[in-house]
Design a protein around this motif. Sequence first.
Motif, PDB file in Angstrom:
ATOM      1  N   SER A  29       0.854  -1.188   0.000  1.00 38.48           N
ATOM      2  CA  SER A  29       0.000   0.000   0.000  1.00 38.48           C
ATOM      3  C   SER A  29       0.889   1.237   0.000  1.00 38.48           C
ATOM      4  N   ALA A  30       0.322   2.358  -0.376  1.00 39.89           N
ATOM      5  CA  ALA A  30       1.101   3.590  -0.528  1.00 39.89           C
ATOM      6  C   ALA A  30       1.772   3.985   0.789  1.00 39.89           C
ATOM      7  N   LEU A  31       3.005   4.427   0.691  1.00 36.92           N
ATOM      8  CA  LEU A  31       3.776   4.833   1.868  1.00 36.92           C
ATOM      9  C   LEU A  31       3.602   6.318   2.130  1.00 36.92           C
ATOM     10  N   GLU A  32       3.561   6.659   3.419  1.00 34.99           N
ATOM     11  CA  GLU A  32       3.569   8.070   3.796  1.00 34.99           C
ATOM     12  C   GLU A  32       5.022   8.534   3.887  1.00 34.99           C
ATOM     13  N   ILE A  33       5.333   9.677   3.303  1.00 33.66           N
ATOM     14  CA  ILE A  33       6.690  10.197   3.314  1.00 33.66           C
ATOM     15  C   ILE A  33       7.040  10.685   4.717  1.00 33.66           C
ATOM     16  N   ASN A  34       8.175  10.221   5.237  1.00 38.29           N
ATOM     17  CA  ASN A  34       8.717  10.680   6.512  1.00 38.29           C
ATOM     18  C   ASN A  34      10.002  11.443   6.242  1.00 38.29           C
ATOM     19  N   ARG A  35      10.102  12.641   6.740  1.00 33.90           N
ATOM     20  CA  ARG A  35      11.335  13.409   6.615  1.00 33.90           C
ATOM     21  C   ARG A  35      12.048  13.403   7.956  1.00 33.90           C
ATOM     22  N   CYS A  36      13.238  12.848   7.979  1.00 33.81           N
ATOM     23  CA  CYS A  36      13.999  12.689   9.221  1.00 33.81           C
ATOM     24  C   CYS A  36      13.145  12.009  10.288  1.00 33.81           C
ATOM     25  N   ASP A  37      12.412  10.970   9.857  1.00 37.68           N
ATOM     26  CA  ASP A  37      11.577  10.134  10.712  1.00 37.68           C
ATOM     27  C   ASP A  37      10.339  10.846  11.247  1.00 37.68           C
ATOM     28  N   VAL A  38      10.006  11.992  10.648  1.00 37.81           N
ATOM     29  CA  VAL A  38       8.805  12.729  11.054  1.00 37.81           C
ATOM     30  C   VAL A  38       7.790  12.646   9.922  1.00 37.81           C
ATOM     31  N   THR A  66       5.088  13.458   7.207  1.00 34.90           N
ATOM     32  CA  THR A  66       4.768  14.739   6.562  1.00 34.90           C
ATOM     33  C   THR A  66       3.311  14.851   6.165  1.00 34.90           C
ATOM     34  N   GLY A  67       2.566  13.736   6.206  1.00 30.98           N
ATOM     35  CA  GLY A  67       1.189  13.754   5.762  1.00 30.98           C
ATOM     36  C   GLY A  67       1.039  13.600   4.260  1.00 30.98           C
ATOM     37  N   LYS A  68       2.141  13.510   3.530  1.00 31.01           N
ATOM     38  CA  LYS A  68       2.106  13.361   2.068  1.00 31.01           C
ATOM     39  C   LYS A  68       2.326  11.895   1.708  1.00 31.01           C
ATOM     40  N   MET A  69       1.539  11.408   0.756  1.00 28.77           N
ATOM     41  CA  MET A  69       1.676  10.028   0.310  1.00 28.77           C
ATOM     42  C   MET A  69       2.604   9.979  -0.900  1.00 28.77           C
ATOM     43  N   ALA A  70       3.419   8.940  -0.961  1.00 27.04           N
ATOM     44  CA  ALA A  70       4.422   8.829  -2.008  1.00 27.04           C
ATOM     45  C   ALA A  70       3.811   8.391  -3.328  1.00 27.04           C
ATOM     46  N   ASP A  71       4.425   8.845  -4.403  1.00 24.03           N
ATOM     47  CA  ASP A  71       4.098   8.376  -5.745  1.00 24.03           C
ATOM     48  C   ASP A  71       4.741   7.001  -5.935  1.00 24.03           C
TER      49      ASP A  71
END
Length: 837
Positions: A540-549, A551-556
């Motif tokens: 399933s689509a992954l949520e983007i984590n920036r420095c383990d935080v 972001t609420g954005k789902m990856a393409d």
Amino acid sequence: MTPKKHQQTGIKFKKPGLYLLFSIFYLGSALAFPALAEPLLATPAAEGFWLWKLLGRLHPLAVHFPVTLLCLAAVLEIATFRNFTSRLRPGIDLLVTIGAAGAIISALLGWLLAQQEDYAGDLLALHRWTGVATAVLGAIAAILLYYIEKQERWPLIKVYRGVLLFTAIGVTAAGHYGASLTHGDVYLTSVMPWTDDYEATPAPEKKFNLVALQEKGNLDAAKELELNVQVRAIFAHSCYKCHSADKIKGELRLDQKDLVFKGGKSGPIIVPGQPGKSELIRRITLPRSHKESMPGKGKALSTEDIALITYWVKKGAPWPDKGQKSAFRIAELKPRSPNLPPPTQNLKNPVDLWVNQYFLKNKTAWPQVVSDRTYLRRIYLDIIGMVPTPEEVQKFSEDSRPDKRALWVRQLLNRQDDYALHWLTFWNDALRNDYSGTGYITNGRYNISDWLYKSLQTNKPYNQFVKELLNPTEESKGFISGIQWRGVVNASQRVEMQAAQNVSQVLLGLNLKCASCHDSFVSDWKLADAYAFANVFADSALEINRCDVPTGKMADTRILWEELGAIDKNAPVKVKLQQLADNLAKPQNGRLYRTIVNRVWGQFMGRGIITPVDAMDNEPWNQDLLDWLASDFVAQGYNIKELIYLITTSKTYQLPSVGIKDVNWLNTPEYKFTGMLRRRMSAEQFADAVSSVIQPVYADSAVQYNPAGKDKPNPIKTPFVRASLVKNDGFLTALGRPNRETVITSRDTQANLLQALELTNGKKFNQVLQQGAENYMTRFPQSDALIREVYRKAFNRAPLPQELTVAQQMLGEKPNSEAVQDFLWAIVMLPEFQFIY
């Protein structure tokens, strides 16, 4: 429980007098109110008298002694809880007494250190008071122990033990705060995966010395770029937690050029060319206890990091302009097949034709090729991982065919089992496959040994090899499945991201690890690119984590190079993997085939055409050679053995080996190819060489990998158990075999202390020497015959007259076991045995 009869402990306590009580009182008051102790110092603290500074700086050395003693005493008290007068009592008494005295001395030295050096802040206060408490409690425990044993006040035993336990807790806390003062307040938590401070991203490679030593006058454009990349690497790993797009502390961001030079709410932090006037330099050089010290979280910057940033500011803080296409070299993706130079009278092999052009350009003369003996040993170790037997050397020397070297290479390549057993080591490292280790017991990791061995044995075409790794069967799924770590892990270490990182590193020569945590500072790859590639491996689509935080954005969902083909983001993961395998393995992906050609070249020559072999965007020393080898590899049906044959039959491969004094030089633009680099045997090669010359290192077939299954006869027929088949142990680890929990594409070949200890006092190695000595003495009772046989098997030659004389003096006419062991040990320690020349 009150002892019926007090036993003599052997420790003679003197009556505690006013001196000890005064010491405790003075220690607490002096550390709490430094002015009280000032009169005792001949020179005020402000003047920094050298003796007080020296004594203060002994604090880190002295403090470890009482920590160990008091903690050990507490453990022993618990162990003897029901028997106060046990046989351990004298030792416990001694530990408590010396530990308490050491704690007092350490605390006083710590007070001197705080007075003489620039320390301040709440953390110092915590460290100070826990240190005082430890010293005071330790002294009280020692006094209570005196009254218990000398005046038989048995009711005080519980009080004493309670005080000692609190002393151990206090000394542990004091040590933690001391480490935090030195290394930062997340010194421990930064390595705990379940904490917010966990730093799983590997630290960047340090190249400051390289930049500084290469500089001659002003930095050129390439060195400015390299310097800037290294500074940005430090910012990313140490500063982005507080100063990037996700968190802007003090209105300062360090992830973009314009924002770095703009500064924060206190104004600009950099004055180009003037480190002394730059706020950034002031902050990173403050003591860690200072409230303005940076970085505020995480580990303190190293001396090398600080020197690098200071050097960068001094040179004007160079940073590539935002308007240019890319600050980094980007290798061509498409394949390229340059026209071969015409053959010469002496050169026919395509490798030699390209190298000849390179030599002409660099005014390098062709040296004479190596002798038959050296060449034979070289191809045996490089192709099948074993040293040739004396009989094989004799047969080769008697071979009169003009093309015998090429014929013997082909003969070795046809030894399917031996070939597979040797290259199993290379691919186990690269595909992080092993026979035991993290994840196997918990079913969080899958073994691919059967599939890998059979793929090597049958010389499976490389494009098919790659497809079966990317779109795996049950037998080959372990590579992209990664390791399912137990507990909470960093987002960049979940299995889908592991797959993206490992596939990009091993198959495409691309470091995607930085971009798995944040936008890369060493390339143009972004966090969104890494997550889009990881999504290919996800259900399933992954949520983007920036420095383990989050972001609420789902990856393409896409391949790193979209021109290779599309991935249907709505398809099941099995379909996505099929699409990935077909797209990446197509002939149009020149990067895939340049990467494997470069790796194989690096295995045989000691250095890739591009280095490091995981950085295929770097400049090759010969672009035409690399491109032609990759295109020919595809044209020859993705046949790795044909690639090996082409390289090992070239005159280039047969040139004398080249020794190097500084391994760092290999990765510099100044590197010039002149021949194969002299290399130390791998752990497995060394173990197998010892097995063939002295005694099998691994004789127990039960510990080896069996491709036929646990309960079936092993179809692999070898004279001894090959080291590539066995589980890792202390012997192989000391010689450089990794644990394979991560991808390993190159091993450190430099000798180290652990290796020296294992080869001098290691139990396994000593047993091999002992058994080997007994066997040689049984077969050769006379020293002369024994010496000649050992030289024949180890070096494929007879001993020189001087060598024979020295060996005879060592063994005597009729050698004993210890003398033969020493002789065998000396033989395998010689560079002629350990190195591939």
